[in-house]
Design a protein around this motif. Structure first.
Motif, PDB file in Angstrom:
ATOM      1  N   VAL A  29       0.809  -1.060  -0.139  1.00 32.58           N
ATOM      2  CA  VAL A  29      -0.010   0.058  -0.054  1.00 32.58           C
ATOM      3  C   VAL A  29       0.728   1.180   0.116  1.00 32.58           C
ATOM      4  CG1 VAL A  29      -1.628   1.497   1.290  1.00 32.58           C
ATOM      5  CG2 VAL A  29      -1.818  -1.293   1.088  1.00 32.58           C
ATOM      6  N   GLY A  71      -2.545  -5.276  -7.790  1.00 33.85           N
ATOM      7  CA  GLY A  71      -3.393  -4.182  -6.882  1.00 33.85           C
ATOM      8  C   GLY A  71      -3.713  -3.037  -7.856  1.00 33.85           C
ATOM      9  N   ASN A  78      -2.952   0.542  -4.097  1.00 30.59           N
ATOM     10  CA  ASN A  78      -2.785  -0.695  -3.884  1.00 30.59           C
ATOM     11  C   ASN A  78      -1.647  -1.190  -4.965  1.00 30.59           C
ATOM     12  OD1 ASN A  78      -2.716  -3.488  -3.678  1.00 30.59           O
ATOM     13  ND2 ASN A  78      -5.024  -3.837  -3.337  1.00 30.59           N
ATOM     14  N   THR A  80       0.016  -4.169  -4.618  1.00 31.11           N
ATOM     15  CA  THR A  80       0.281  -5.446  -4.395  1.00 31.11           C
ATOM     16  C   THR A  80       0.772  -6.223  -5.699  1.00 31.11           C
ATOM     17  OG1 THR A  80      -1.404  -5.498  -2.614  1.00 31.11           O
ATOM     18  CG2 THR A  80      -0.858  -7.792  -3.810  1.00 31.11           C
TER      19      THR A  80
END
Length: 234
Positions: free
Chosen positions: A47, A92, A98, A100
């Protein structure tokens, strides 16, 4: 005179505070180390936060890197190095913060350290080079944690942890019965999956091992065993 000094002191403190806030506008939350089974997959949670702007933003380009090598990106026209081609992707949504990243078929050389870079063409770019992620790659999976309760029915559990919730391990038992599987998030990057087997025991089942075999992505397996002990009637 004192009032002027006090006012100057206040202005200095405010300037320092503003400077600190500006310096911390680029923030990221990633784990520093993740243990990963070789040949399996891993999800690296990520994040990030960027400085606010009144500009209308409509493009975000994210890059996970190891040194100068790009190992994952949301930029579709970019071809990754052969080492990471077709087994690495950012899952993400970058515009929501995000970042990810998911890596499949983990190799012994996939240790890192890895870091994230974000590019917002209408705004700014930033490289989080000090916030690295290292993968501790191990070859042999740990045996599962097992338990068994014997009443009128046998209830046995077989539990393992892993780092790839999209591809959980599969379970097989040495005895037939009703099987249920559930997964649970243990922390930001670790998951556990438990298989429960329930059956009515026969006399021949007692004092015999009940085996559980767990197969991870990449076809690596681990086994556990518990002994069925008949409950005393005394």
């Amino acid at each position: 005179m004192m009032d002027l000094k006090l006012w100057l002191s206040i202005l200095m403190v405010c300037a320092m505070a503003e400077s600190q806030i500006l310096r911390k506008d680029w923030l990221i939350d990633v784990p520093s180390r993740i243990p990963v089974l070789q040949s399996s997959c891993v999800v690296i949670p990520c994040v990030y936060f960027y400085p606010k702007t009144k500009k209308i933003l409509n493009r975000w380009r994210g890059f996970w890197k190891r040194g100068d090598t790009i190992v994952a990106s949301n930029f579709l026209n970019l071809r990754l190095a052969n080492e990471f081609h077709m087994r690495s992707r950012i899952t993400g949504t970058l515009q929501s913060g995000n970042c990810t990243w998911q890596l499949y078929g983990v190799r012994e050389t996939d240790t890192g350290p890895f870091y994230f870079r974000i590019e917002i063409p209408q705004h700014k770019s930033f490289t989080f080079s000090k916030n690295t992620v290292t993968l501790n790659v191990f070859r042999v999976p740990k045996p599962p944690t097992m338990s068994v309760a014997v009443q009128d029915e046998v209830t046995a559990t077989c539990k393992v942890t892993h780092v790839c919730p999209s591809s959980p391990p599969k379970f097989s038992w040495s005895h037939s019965g009703i099987r249920k599987t559930k997964s649970k998030k243990e922390n930001k990057w670790l998951w556990s999956t438990t298989s429960t087997l329930t059956f009515t025991p026969q006399e021949a089942d007692f004092n015999m091992p009940l085996n559980c075999t767990v197969t991870f992505p990449g076809k690596k397996t681990t086994k556990g065993s518990v002994l069925l002990i008949k409950k005393s009637t005394k």
